[in-house]
Design an enzyme around this catalytic site. Sequence first.
Site, short mmCIF file in Angstrom:
data_model
loop_
_atom_site.label_atom_id
_atom_site.label_comp_id
_atom_site.label_asym_id
_atom_site.label_seq_id
_atom_site.Cartn_x
_atom_site.Cartn_y
_atom_site.Cartn_z
N LYS C 68 0.86 -1.19 0.00
CA LYS C 68 0.00 0.00 0.00
C LYS C 68 0.90 1.24 0.00
O LYS C 68 1.98 1.23 0.61
CB LYS C 68 -0.88 -0.04 1.26
CG LYS C 68 -1.97 1.02 1.34
CD LYS C 68 -2.83 0.80 2.59
CE LYS C 68 -3.94 1.82 2.74
NZ LYS C 68 -4.75 1.58 3.95
N SER C 143 -9.65 1.64 3.17
CA SER C 143 -8.80 2.42 2.30
C SER C 143 -7.79 1.59 1.49
O SER C 143 -7.26 2.08 0.51
CB SER C 143 -8.01 3.44 3.13
OG SER C 143 -7.15 2.78 4.03
N SER C 167 -9.67 -0.84 7.22
CA SER C 167 -9.12 -0.60 5.88
C SER C 167 -8.44 -1.78 5.21
O SER C 167 -8.11 -1.71 4.03
CB SER C 167 -8.12 0.56 5.95
OG SER C 167 -8.81 1.78 6.01
#
Lengths: 96, 477, 481
Positions: C68, C143, C167
């Site tokens: 990420k 997210s 997330s």
Amino acid sequence: MKITEEMVDYIALLSRLKPDAEEKVQMTAELEKIVSYMDVLNILDTDGVEPLSHVFPIRNVMRSDEVSSSFPREELLKNAPSRDDEAFLAPKAVEG
Amino acid sequence: MTWETVIGLETHVELATKTKIFCSCTTEFGGAPNTHCCPVCTGMPGTLPVLNEKVLEFAVKAGIALNGEITRHCKFDRKNYFYPDLPKAYQVSQLYLPIVRNGKVPIRTESGTEKVIRIHELHMEEDAGKLVHDPWLDQTKCDYNRCGVPLIEIVTEPDFRTSKEVIAYLEKLKSTLQYLGVSDCKMQEGSLRCDVNLSVRPAGSTQLGTRTEMKNLSSFKAIARAIAYESRRQIELIEEGKKVLQETRRWDENKDATFAMRSKEDAQDYRYFPEPDIPPLVISAEYLDDVRRRQPEMAEEKMVRYQQEYDLPVYDAQMLTEQKALADFFESCVTLGAEAKQSANWIMGQVLGQLSAKAMEAKNMKLTPSTLVTLISMVKEGRLNRNTAVKVFEDVFDTDEDVEEYVKVHGLAQINDPTALAAAVEKVFAANSQSVTDYRSGKEKAYGFLVGQVMREMKGRADPQAVNEAVRDKLSG
Amino acid sequence: MMELYRMTALELGTVLRKGELSPADALAAARERIAACQKNNNAFITVLDPSPTSLGAGPLAGVPMALKDNICTKGVKTSCASKILGDFAPPYDATVAERLVAAGAVCLGKLNMDEFAMGSTSETSFYGPTRNPWALDRVPGGSSGGAAAAVAAGEVWYAIGSDTGGSIRQPAAYCGVTGMKPTYGTVSRYGLIAYASSLDQMGPIARSAADCAAVLDIIQGMDPRDGTSLEGSYGGFLSSLTGDVRGLKIGIPADCFGDGLDSEVRRAVLAVAEVLKSRGAAVEEFSLPIMEYVVPTYYIIASAEASSNLSRFDGVKYGWRAEGYKDLADLYARTRTEGFGAEVKRRIMLGTFVLSAGYYDAYYKKALQVKAVIKKAYDEAFQKYDMLLAPVSPTTAPKLGESLSDPLKMYLSDIYTVPLNLAGLPGISVPCGFDSKGLPIGAQLIGPALGDGVILNAAHAFQFETDFHRQIPETKGGVSA
């Protein structure tokens, strides 16, 4: 909880944000809606409850006082939007 | 109307750790800009702080020495504000649970009585960086070498009434922290910084007036003058029917006055909250006992011991223990075999004399105890007369030269040859028959003159005792 | 041999170890798949072109993966999907990145996300929204939407995401993959660009629970650079996956299955209990009467910490700087106003408000007190149960553009995931079915503190009996290579 535009101005100043007039109106309404929803917590009686900032009882995490070499300066400066050979540069911030 | 000045102090002291509070960069003073830095102390995203154990130990040591209560369960908090000297835009500090509370520092006031200054709290925090404005670039250069250097901030109650009390407290604080070895307290390098909160009120009133906070006080002298200036300014304002504004004022050394600092754009709303990246500290009884056990002998204890162990008068004991470096110097002299009272006399006379003449602190002096001890023993063994020894001392004070060698090279050794002395006496008496007559007719002063002349004839290198005796013998002979 | 992108990470690792394929072959397969999918799903912010490394030891050596874009990678742009970070290339690696490299991981790039990990849709990225491989007009969740989408589409075999309020788990559920938030403090946060430090935790997203166990064996562990990291014995999750859940006591909090939960989701999640029961687990409903407080508590704490953590982005030390400023104050205000997106600014404002003079006690302190109450409720639950079962999200993936107009409604959809972050607990999201639109549904297995192994094993048991986690989007009309 009522949120006024003056409060939004103050919070924006503390946050170093500058919403324009339209954004400010929207932010005021949104914040009021969100904050009012948060008032649901007041239903819960928390008298005498110790605020919990760290979820696990880890304590006394420390390192020994031993020097390791610092970072190459260039590596620290290379992402700066404005710099010279040795320092980060900012608009005038020194008083007097 | 008579006015009373009420003063409280916030003193920041840089701790003498090797590394910064939350990373392993050196705390060494100086260094080219941004060379004592790493991603942690420059606030790079994703980095995390890990507390230096020495910082806690030093804060606890200071807390114990200042007679404070150690907070057994303490935490760090974030103090949020934007300024380019603070790369994370928050300072890790302590608001809610500072490591020390309710300390007491006894000081001696001008009248000689003891007064206790109450310490509100002592907390640990990180220092900010240095900003230098570059007029050529019209830009501020941010140097983060000082960022993350550990500090303790010591906040007093508003217990001071005069600048003399303030200075006495700061001297005491400085001495205490130096004794503990937790800071070198160099004001010129910024390792001891003091902000003064001051208000005035009619004498006898118990309510506090509006206070101002003064910054940029870089010496004890500046503090004393700023206090005098600011209390006068406030009194004049009130007497003119105006109001004192609560504000931060900057002392201007050159203009000898304080000036309101440009008011920050926003209110001082620091939004403190518990620092999530640093787990709480729990101070165990064992930890406290251990620190207590390792606490060094402090000035008060040394004073008592010097009187008992070395039979020194109170005055001497106090003088010697005011600065830790001086006390250490004294103890080294004694350890090296010098007599205690002799050492004390030399230190209080010559050493302090030289230090004050040169505006130096004892810990910066080059002269070593062994040099002084050699000098003392040369005098004691009759190899150097005392007056010459004082001159030698002054000559070697800055260099710490080998005194034996120095005395030899400069031909200063004491002359203990009785024949040479007798010849000198003969010569002086022959040349000053009038003085001899004067003395015999009762003019005592003539004796001193003759002794002086003989000493001069001996080029000052004779044993004064022997000269005295030789002159007296000759006069009565 | 089946197409490589259909394999789990462990299956690919095995093929590599046996020498049936070279690391270069695996890399080539990943590159080909990324080339095909990226234009459709925008899962990556930065695609890297690593050279194949010699195969190291360990079950995942040589297996392509991605991180990420809030995880620092030395010399590689790390943007948090924000304009304000510009081309920031950290001069250091996150501990997690270091550990993965040491275990032979090959990083194919940096994954798209909601800006600063604030969001549930991955639409707030400065680099454009990521799309759900199962239905390109839908969000992948957030997210860590890029991470879930990339794994679902078979572009990488596993990814590392971060989970502050769901997330990892929620996008895993929306994308039909397995994602786990480990116990707080078991994965070093050093090098994770903080959103809310007391809640953030990184973890794996992969096809299977076994893959997640293998990744956790690599990334978990005490780190002297993270003061909040927990000491303990780590590793060995993979080797202790038995799938044996006999006697496992599973609690089902009735409060998580009430109003607001989509009926198809409810049915699929409760079916997980039946599967585990069939393998010998005991299931019981109980009451967890704190659910109405978890969202406000979470948003107060997370926003407060975020307002402080994001203050360092000011245009001075790194990242993007606005132009046309008059002075320092103007530089700060312009850079931050123009550099942050709307959702980030909303949370900064909210966080600043709850910490400001006069409101701290009423909001922030109150939230810390409620957090204590919430933690206690879970502590009590785990005195009775070994594990809890709950939904991940009230619905399956919404369409793009549906969520952002009503922030509060979006916050409320985090109700099932945020309490774990508040209590520091581990949770794993496992694919447990599809709704009538063909969209994946996830179930959440929740463990006690340091009970990561318990939920991994239960998830493994479930995946032993089911094949939801083996489904590939193209079979349902999503991304095709």
